[in-house]
Design a protein around this motif. Structure first.
Motif, PDB file in Angstrom:
ATOM      1  N   GLN A  39      82.027  92.962   0.923  1.00 33.77           N
ATOM      2  CA  GLN A  39      82.572  91.702   1.478  1.00 33.77           C
ATOM      3  C   GLN A  39      81.925  90.514   0.776  1.00 33.77           C
ATOM      4  O   GLN A  39      82.597  89.543   0.441  1.00 33.77           O
ATOM      5  CB  GLN A  39      82.366  91.646   2.998  1.00 33.77           C
ATOM      6  N   HIS A  40      80.599  90.557   0.602  1.00 35.36           N
ATOM      7  CA  HIS A  40      79.914  89.598  -0.281  1.00 35.36           C
ATOM      8  C   HIS A  40      79.611  90.333  -1.580  1.00 35.36           C
ATOM      9  O   HIS A  40      79.116  91.455  -1.565  1.00 35.36           O
ATOM     10  CB  HIS A  40      78.641  89.061   0.362  1.00 35.36           C
ATOM     11  N   TYR A  41      79.918  89.691  -2.695  1.00 37.32           N
ATOM     12  CA  TYR A  41      79.898  90.404  -3.986  1.00 37.32           C
ATOM     13  C   TYR A  41      79.243  89.600  -5.099  1.00 37.32           C
ATOM     14  O   TYR A  41      78.796  90.167  -6.078  1.00 37.32           O
ATOM     15  CB  TYR A  41      81.335  90.761  -4.402  1.00 37.32           C
ATOM     16  N   ASP A  42      79.158  88.257  -4.989  1.00 38.32           N
ATOM     17  CA  ASP A  42      78.469  87.501  -6.036  1.00 38.32           C
ATOM     18  C   ASP A  42      77.011  87.953  -6.089  1.00 38.32           C
ATOM     19  O   ASP A  42      76.421  88.255  -5.054  1.00 38.32           O
ATOM     20  CB  ASP A  42      78.479  85.992  -5.721  1.00 38.32           C
ATOM     21  N   SER A  66      87.174  89.552  -1.208  1.00 37.58           N
ATOM     22  CA  SER A  66      87.664  88.554  -0.253  1.00 37.58           C
ATOM     23  C   SER A  66      89.122  88.827   0.100  1.00 37.58           C
ATOM     24  O   SER A  66      89.816  89.554  -0.604  1.00 37.58           O
ATOM     25  CB  SER A  66      87.546  87.162  -0.858  1.00 37.58           C
ATOM     26  N   HIS A  69      91.658  88.172   7.102  1.00 39.65           N
ATOM     27  CA  HIS A  69      90.919  89.050   8.025  1.00 39.65           C
ATOM     28  C   HIS A  69      91.516  90.444   8.039  1.00 39.65           C
ATOM     29  O   HIS A  69      90.807  91.441   7.977  1.00 39.65           O
ATOM     30  CB  HIS A  69      90.916  88.450   9.428  1.00 39.65           C
ATOM     31  N   VAL A  98      80.340  90.659  11.430  1.00 41.89           N
ATOM     32  CA  VAL A  98      81.294  90.258  10.383  1.00 41.89           C
ATOM     33  C   VAL A  98      82.455  91.257  10.336  1.00 41.89           C
ATOM     34  O   VAL A  98      82.454  92.269  11.046  1.00 41.89           O
ATOM     35  CB  VAL A  98      80.584  90.122   9.016  1.00 41.89           C
ATOM     36  N   ASN A  99      83.441  90.958   9.498  1.00 40.31           N
ATOM     37  CA  ASN A  99      84.615  91.838   9.451  1.00 40.31           C
ATOM     38  C   ASN A  99      84.236  93.267   9.071  1.00 40.31           C
ATOM     39  O   ASN A  99      84.829  94.228   9.576  1.00 40.31           O
ATOM     40  CB  ASN A  99      85.648  91.286   8.467  1.00 40.31           C
ATOM     41  N   GLU A 131      84.043  85.988  14.560  1.00 45.46           N
ATOM     42  CA  GLU A 131      82.886  86.841  14.853  1.00 45.46           C
ATOM     43  C   GLU A 131      82.873  87.295  16.313  1.00 45.46           C
ATOM     44  O   GLU A 131      82.372  88.371  16.622  1.00 45.46           O
ATOM     45  CB  GLU A 131      81.577  86.094  14.546  1.00 45.46           C
ATOM     46  N   HIS A 206      79.055  76.789   6.647  1.00 45.95           N
ATOM     47  CA  HIS A 206      80.047  77.689   6.033  1.00 45.95           C
ATOM     48  C   HIS A 206      81.171  78.109   6.974  1.00 45.95           C
ATOM     49  O   HIS A 206      82.076  78.798   6.563  1.00 45.95           O
ATOM     50  CB  HIS A 206      79.358  78.940   5.497  1.00 45.95           C
ATOM     51  N   HIS A 237      77.290  77.436   0.297  1.00 39.35           N
ATOM     52  CA  HIS A 237      77.979  78.734   0.396  1.00 39.35           C
ATOM     53  C   HIS A 237      79.267  78.669  -0.436  1.00 39.35           C
ATOM     54  O   HIS A 237      79.908  77.616  -0.495  1.00 39.35           O
ATOM     55  CB  HIS A 237      78.297  78.954   1.884  1.00 39.35           C
ATOM     56  N   PRO A 238      79.678  79.787  -1.073  1.00 40.77           N
ATOM     57  CA  PRO A 238      80.882  79.736  -1.932  1.00 40.77           C
ATOM     58  C   PRO A 238      82.142  79.244  -1.196  1.00 40.77           C
ATOM     59  O   PRO A 238      82.959  78.526  -1.785  1.00 40.77           O
ATOM     60  CB  PRO A 238      81.072  81.180  -2.398  1.00 40.77           C
ATOM     61  N   ARG A 239      82.284  79.609   0.067  1.00 43.65           N
ATOM     62  CA  ARG A 239      83.462  79.124   0.811  1.00 43.65           C
ATOM     63  C   ARG A 239      83.442  77.596   0.875  1.00 43.65           C
ATOM     64  O   ARG A 239      84.452  76.922   0.653  1.00 43.65           O
ATOM     65  CB  ARG A 239      83.444  79.697   2.247  1.00 43.65           C
ATOM     66  N   LYS A 242      84.102  75.884  -2.512  1.00 46.53           N
ATOM     67  CA  LYS A 242      85.539  75.882  -2.826  1.00 46.53           C
ATOM     68  C   LYS A 242      86.250  74.740  -2.083  1.00 46.53           C
ATOM     69  O   LYS A 242      87.027  73.989  -2.669  1.00 46.53           O
ATOM     70  CB  LYS A 242      86.128  77.234  -2.389  1.00 46.53           C
TER      71      LYS A 242
HETATM   72  C1  UD1 Z   1      81.225  85.894   6.454  1.00 48.60           C
HETATM   73  C2  UD1 Z   1      81.375  86.252   7.930  1.00 48.60           C
HETATM   74  C3  UD1 Z   1      80.554  85.277   8.765  1.00 48.60           C
HETATM   75  C4  UD1 Z   1      79.125  85.216   8.290  1.00 48.60           C
HETATM   76  C5  UD1 Z   1      79.087  84.905   6.790  1.00 48.60           C
HETATM   77  C6  UD1 Z   1      77.675  84.912   6.277  1.00 48.60           C
HETATM   78  C7  UD1 Z   1      83.497  87.225   8.721  1.00 48.60           C
HETATM   79  C8  UD1 Z   1      84.731  86.933   9.475  1.00 48.60           C
HETATM   80  N1  UD1 Z   1      82.738  86.153   8.396  1.00 48.60           N
HETATM   81  O1  UD1 Z   1      81.778  84.589   6.272  1.00 48.60           O
HETATM   82  O2  UD1 Z   1      80.554  85.717  10.101  1.00 48.60           O
HETATM   83  O3  UD1 Z   1      78.436  84.207   9.013  1.00 48.60           O
HETATM   84  O4  UD1 Z   1      79.853  85.906   6.097  1.00 48.60           O
HETATM   85  O5  UD1 Z   1      77.616  84.353   4.986  1.00 48.60           O
HETATM   86  O6  UD1 Z   1      83.217  88.355   8.441  1.00 48.60           O
HETATM   87  N2  UD1 Z   1      83.028  84.213  -1.507  1.00 48.60           N
HETATM   88  C9  UD1 Z   1      82.564  84.218  -2.814  1.00 48.60           C
HETATM   89  N3  UD1 Z   1      81.613  85.144  -3.144  1.00 48.60           N
HETATM   90  C10 UD1 Z   1      81.128  86.046  -2.271  1.00 48.60           C
HETATM   91  C11 UD1 Z   1      81.614  86.054  -0.952  1.00 48.60           C
HETATM   92  C12 UD1 Z   1      82.561  85.122  -0.583  1.00 48.60           C
HETATM   93  O7  UD1 Z   1      82.981  83.413  -3.636  1.00 48.60           O
HETATM   94  O8  UD1 Z   1      80.258  86.862  -2.655  1.00 48.60           O
HETATM   95  C13 UD1 Z   1      84.016  83.171  -1.117  1.00 48.60           C
HETATM   96  C14 UD1 Z   1      85.436  83.586  -1.277  1.00 48.60           C
HETATM   97  O9  UD1 Z   1      86.157  82.471  -1.656  1.00 48.60           O
HETATM   98  C15 UD1 Z   1      85.835  84.007   0.110  1.00 48.60           C
HETATM   99  C16 UD1 Z   1      85.037  83.062   0.975  1.00 48.60           C
HETATM  100  O10 UD1 Z   1      83.816  82.868   0.249  1.00 48.60           O
HETATM  101  O11 UD1 Z   1      87.200  83.916   0.313  1.00 48.60           O
HETATM  102  C17 UD1 Z   1      84.745  83.574   2.341  1.00 48.60           C
HETATM  103  O12 UD1 Z   1      84.095  84.850   2.303  1.00 48.60           O
HETATM  104  P1  UD1 Z   1      84.206  85.841   3.586  1.00 48.60           P
HETATM  105  O13 UD1 Z   1      83.338  87.035   3.360  1.00 48.60           O
HETATM  106  O14 UD1 Z   1      85.628  86.074   3.922  1.00 48.60           O
HETATM  107  O15 UD1 Z   1      83.630  84.977   4.759  1.00 48.60           O
HETATM  108  P2  UD1 Z   1      82.301  84.109   4.864  1.00 48.60           P
HETATM  109  O16 UD1 Z   1      82.690  82.685   4.996  1.00 48.60           O
HETATM  110  O17 UD1 Z   1      81.319  84.488   3.796  1.00 48.60           O
END
Ligand code: UD1
Length: 358
Positions: A39-42, A66, A69, A98-99, A131, A206, A237-239, A242
């Protein structure tokens, strides 16, 4: 005993690292399999954390990435099921909310594999937060619930969960903080950014409710105003990055950084004069460290941090940021007692419970 740990995001790594360590030590003959959903990959969001936390390289990488949901949840389920068929675990351990947590709990429960949930029983009573839905489902489906604060007991009882499934063990995120304390105190994050310990505000934001909608430009403006009172350090945070690029918001005076490794982040957190956040974990870490925290949300699933006296709910209202300097001036100086069982030994208690067969 065969245990599968399913982790996917930054806070998952922090909460699970001490549990993996304690169970590997307690059950050395057991098979301990780590599944990283991706789910997190960077590198800055994943590998750096796993390395600093001493988590062994994952045995399975699901690389879900990414998505919406439903997409993210479905991809974890589809890719985890064959792993669980092969591994035939006696227990699947999932952390947080998280998801990836929801998807793993659901996959294992449908396969009739016992599930244990770390950080069980937190409730914001706000189902607009993704969450909250994840927590409710993960708790309902889990056979063994590891609670980090006593308020979780009432939350779970109100949902009809029997006491036999609950184990009040304490906070594994604080275990990690305690274990890393010598290293992060030596990291000198403030010095490297050119800010004085105790004199700067550290900001993390974030959550979709704040950063995906119309509140973001006003929030950035308010942060720029705060930066005229005290230096503002903001690892983005990356989100959030963006969304900030999309709204092209100007950010004069803010010290923006890439997402930080955990040691660098904790070093700044421990030295901050104030913290402004919408994160859950940071409300807890500031409570343990005795740092004033201002939470830009309407509610918290962690009221224990408000009772401790370190955390203030500002509401989902960027204008409230302007009140931070005055609130800091009025604060009592003493560091409160941490909540019960936030003592660095929660993972040991989890290992006791698992080794004793629950
Ligand atoms: C997720 C969790 C949140 C938690 C957070 C911790 C869910 C619903 N949300 O939110 O509860 O507090 O992690 O950080 O599970 N992205 C990158 N690189 C990455 C990861 C994400 O660029 O390694 C960007 C992408 O554009 C992605 C966006 O961040 O679409 C959101 O990532 P996502 O994992 O969907 O949710 P978080 O906001 O990280």
């Amino acid at each position: 005993m065969r245990i599968v740990y399913v982790i996917g995001t930054r806070p998952n790594f922090v909460k699970t690292a001490p549990v993996i360590g304690a169970l590997r030590a307690r059950l050395p003959q057991g098979r301990h399999t780590i599944v990283h959903t991706g789910q997190h990959y960077d590198r800055l969001m994943s590998e750096v954390f796993l390395e600093e936390l001493g988590v062994p390289a994952p045995d399975h990488m699901l690389e879900v990435g990414s998505g919406s949901h439903a997409q993210q949840t479905a991809r974890v389920m589809e890719r985890l099921e064959p792993v669980l068929i092969d591994e035939e675990p006696d227990l699947v351990i999932v952390p947080g909310d998280v998801n990836s947590t929801l998807a793993a709990a659901l996959t294992a429960a449908k396969m009739q594999i016992p599930v244990a949930h770390i950080e069980s029983g937190l409730r914001s009573f706000d189902r607009t937060m993704p969450e909250e839905v994840n927590r409710i489902v993960a708790d309902e489906l889990s056979d063994h619930l590891f609670l980090h604060s006593d308020e979780a007991i009432e939350n779970l009882r109100a949902e009809g969960i029997p006491n036999e499934r609950m184990h009040f063990v304490g906070n594994t995120m604080i275990d990690t903080l305690v274990a890393l304390e010598d290293r992060f105190r030596a990291a000198k994050g403030a010095e490297r950014l050119g800010v004085e310990p105790g004199e700067f505000a550290l900001v993390t934001l974030h959550r979709p409710a704040l950063v995906d909608g119309p509140l973001l430009p006003e929030t950035v403006q308010q942060l720029a105003a705060l930066a005229r009172e005290m230096p503002v350090v903001f690892p983005v945070h990356p989100r959030t990055r963006k969304m900030m690029e999309e709204v092209e918001s100007d950010h004069p005076g803010l010290l923006l950084t890439e997402p930080l490794g955990y040691l660098d982040f904790l070093s700044l957190l421990a030295d901050a004069g104030a913290v402004l956040t919408d994160s859950g974990g940071i409300q807890e870490e500031t409570t343990y460290l005795g740092i004033p925290c201002f939470t830009l949300r309407d509610n918290t699933e962690r009221p224990v941090t408000i009772r401790a006296g370190t955390n203030t709910l500002l509401g989902l209202d960027p204008a409230a940021i302007s009140g931070i300097p005055a609130a800091l001036a009025e604060r009592p100086a003493e560091r409160p007692e941490p909540p019960p069982l936030w003592d660095g030994r929660a993972a040991e208690r989890i290992a006791d419970v698992v080794a004793a067969g629950f």
